[in-house]
Design a protein around this motif. Structure first.
Motif, PDB file in Angstrom:
ATOM      1  N   THR A 171       0.942  -1.105   0.085  1.00  0.00           N
ATOM      2  CA  THR A 171      -0.195  -0.018   0.023  1.00  0.00           C
ATOM      3  C   THR A 171       0.791   1.301   0.167  1.00  0.00           C
ATOM      4  N   PRO A 172       1.800   1.629   0.957  1.00  0.00           N
ATOM      5  CA  PRO A 172       2.722   2.438   0.733  1.00  0.00           C
ATOM      6  C   PRO A 172       3.484   2.791  -0.628  1.00  0.00           C
ATOM      7  N   LEU A 173       3.787   1.805  -1.361  1.00  0.00           N
ATOM      8  CA  LEU A 173       4.416   1.910  -2.530  1.00  0.00           C
ATOM      9  C   LEU A 173       3.519   2.290  -3.561  1.00  0.00           C
ATOM     10  N   THR A 174       2.220   1.793  -3.608  1.00  0.00           N
ATOM     11  CA  THR A 174       1.423   2.173  -4.406  1.00  0.00           C
ATOM     12  C   THR A 174       0.831   3.368  -4.148  1.00  0.00           C
ATOM     13  N   THR A 175       0.722   4.024  -2.785  1.00  0.00           N
ATOM     14  CA  THR A 175       0.297   5.526  -2.671  1.00  0.00           C
ATOM     15  C   THR A 175       1.374   6.420  -3.035  1.00  0.00           C
ATOM     16  N   VAL A 176       2.681   6.115  -3.043  1.00  0.00           N
ATOM     17  CA  VAL A 176       3.750   6.792  -3.486  1.00  0.00           C
ATOM     18  C   VAL A 176       3.642   6.912  -4.917  1.00  0.00           C
ATOM     19  N   SER A 177       3.488   5.811  -5.586  1.00  0.00           N
ATOM     20  CA  SER A 177       3.495   5.727  -7.053  1.00  0.00           C
ATOM     21  C   SER A 177       2.252   6.555  -7.631  1.00  0.00           C
ATOM     22  N   ASP A 178       1.168   6.494  -7.067  1.00  0.00           N
ATOM     23  CA  ASP A 178       0.260   7.386  -7.434  1.00  0.00           C
ATOM     24  C   ASP A 178       0.252   8.659  -7.200  1.00  0.00           C
ATOM     25  N   GLY A 217       0.287  11.622 -10.182  1.00  0.00           N
ATOM     26  CA  GLY A 217      -0.462  13.034 -10.061  1.00  0.00           C
ATOM     27  C   GLY A 217       0.292  14.220 -10.374  1.00  0.00           C
ATOM     28  N   ILE A 218       1.678  14.211  -9.499  1.00  0.00           N
ATOM     29  CA  ILE A 218       2.641  15.235 -10.028  1.00  0.00           C
ATOM     30  C   ILE A 218       2.953  15.246 -11.429  1.00  0.00           C
ATOM     31  N   ALA A 219       3.201  14.315 -11.963  1.00  0.00           N
ATOM     32  CA  ALA A 219       3.593  14.290 -13.354  1.00  0.00           C
ATOM     33  C   ALA A 219       2.388  14.899 -14.093  1.00  0.00           C
ATOM     34  N   LEU A 220       1.341  14.546 -14.026  1.00  0.00           N
ATOM     35  CA  LEU A 220       0.200  14.973 -14.760  1.00  0.00           C
ATOM     36  C   LEU A 220      -0.109  16.657 -14.309  1.00  0.00           C
ATOM     37  N   ILE A 221      -0.093  16.968 -13.167  1.00  0.00           N
ATOM     38  CA  ILE A 221       0.048  18.530 -12.886  1.00  0.00           C
ATOM     39  C   ILE A 221       1.213  19.109 -13.568  1.00  0.00           C
ATOM     40  N   ALA A 222       2.349  18.618 -13.597  1.00  0.00           N
ATOM     41  CA  ALA A 222       3.410  19.228 -14.415  1.00  0.00           C
ATOM     42  C   ALA A 222       3.228  19.467 -15.935  1.00  0.00           C
ATOM     43  N   GLU A 223       2.428  18.737 -16.498  1.00  0.00           N
ATOM     44  CA  GLU A 223       1.788  19.114 -17.854  1.00  0.00           C
ATOM     45  C   GLU A 223       1.116  20.226 -18.016  1.00  0.00           C
ATOM     46  N   THR A 224       0.595  20.943 -16.767  1.00  0.00           N
ATOM     47  CA  THR A 224      -0.151  22.194 -16.795  1.00  0.00           C
ATOM     48  C   THR A 224       0.646  23.349 -16.578  1.00  0.00           C
ATOM     49  N   ASP A 255       4.156  25.717 -17.162  1.00  0.00           N
ATOM     50  CA  ASP A 255       5.092  26.433 -18.112  1.00  0.00           C
ATOM     51  C   ASP A 255       6.129  25.375 -18.455  1.00  0.00           C
ATOM     52  N   ASP A 256       6.559  25.456 -19.752  1.00  0.00           N
ATOM     53  CA  ASP A 256       7.492  24.446 -20.477  1.00  0.00           C
ATOM     54  C   ASP A 256       8.673  24.147 -19.578  1.00  0.00           C
ATOM     55  N   ASP A 257       9.393  25.157 -19.084  1.00  0.00           N
ATOM     56  CA  ASP A 257      10.783  24.990 -18.575  1.00  0.00           C
ATOM     57  C   ASP A 257      10.414  24.245 -17.119  1.00  0.00           C
ATOM     58  N   HIS A 258       9.486  24.774 -16.264  1.00  0.00           N
ATOM     59  CA  HIS A 258       9.522  24.266 -14.729  1.00  0.00           C
ATOM     60  C   HIS A 258       8.646  22.972 -15.074  1.00  0.00           C
ATOM     61  N   GLY A 259       7.665  22.913 -15.833  1.00  0.00           N
ATOM     62  CA  GLY A 259       6.858  21.795 -16.038  1.00  0.00           C
ATOM     63  C   GLY A 259       7.740  20.508 -16.314  1.00  0.00           C
ATOM     64  N   ARG A 260       8.632  20.702 -17.181  1.00  0.00           N
ATOM     65  CA  ARG A 260       9.510  19.646 -17.764  1.00  0.00           C
ATOM     66  C   ARG A 260      10.448  19.093 -16.952  1.00  0.00           C
ATOM     67  N   MET A 295      11.415  14.569 -12.715  1.00  0.00           N
ATOM     68  CA  MET A 295      11.689  14.137 -11.378  1.00  0.00           C
ATOM     69  C   MET A 295      10.674  13.139 -11.192  1.00  0.00           C
ATOM     70  N   ALA A 296       9.435  13.365 -11.544  1.00  0.00           N
ATOM     71  CA  ALA A 296       8.243  12.606 -10.984  1.00  0.00           C
ATOM     72  C   ALA A 296       8.625  11.226 -11.689  1.00  0.00           C
ATOM     73  N   TRP A 297       8.838  11.327 -13.041  1.00  0.00           N
ATOM     74  CA  TRP A 297       9.100   9.948 -13.675  1.00  0.00           C
ATOM     75  C   TRP A 297      10.123   9.159 -13.414  1.00  0.00           C
ATOM     76  N   LEU A 298      11.413   9.921 -13.041  1.00  0.00           N
ATOM     77  CA  LEU A 298      12.528   9.220 -12.233  1.00  0.00           C
ATOM     78  C   LEU A 298      12.005   8.581 -10.917  1.00  0.00           C
ATOM     79  N   ALA A 299      11.459   9.012 -10.021  1.00  0.00           N
ATOM     80  CA  ALA A 299      10.980   8.664  -9.001  1.00  0.00           C
ATOM     81  C   ALA A 299       9.885   7.584  -9.293  1.00  0.00           C
ATOM     82  N   ILE A 300       8.964   7.528 -10.259  1.00  0.00           N
ATOM     83  CA  ILE A 300       7.997   6.622 -10.468  1.00  0.00           C
ATOM     84  C   ILE A 300       8.881   5.342 -10.848  1.00  0.00           C
TER      85      ILE A 300
END
Length: 85
Positions: free
Chosen positions: A19-26, A30-37, A39-44, A49-54
């Protein structure tokens, strides 16, 4: 008095990690999805970082899966009969 391996010891710890691993992954997804909204430099940067952690969460989950099999109280039975899917 014998210990119940499903309630104590290594197998219980490995099971409790799911459960903790699934929660962290979820949360990271979510952070990766938020990053898509953003601006380009910060969002990228945030998305990268989110995908590396995933990826690291996925690696930890694979190790947890291996430990689940190694510590399972009925390991010998399942190794003969096959693991349920």
């Amino acid at each position: 008095m014998s210990r119940n391996p499903y309630e104590t010891g290594p197998f219980r710890h490995v099971s409790d990690m799911e459960t903790p691993l699934t929660t962290v992954s979820d949360i990271l997804h979510g952070i990766a999805l938020i990053a898509e909204t953003m601006d380009d430099d910060h969002g990228r940067v945030v998305q990268r970082m989110a995908w590396l952690a995933i990826e690291q969460c996925s690696a930890a989950e694979c190790l947890r899966g291996e430990l689940f099999h190694v510590t399972h109280p009925k390991r010998e039975h399942f190794e003969k009969e096959g693991w349920p899917s």
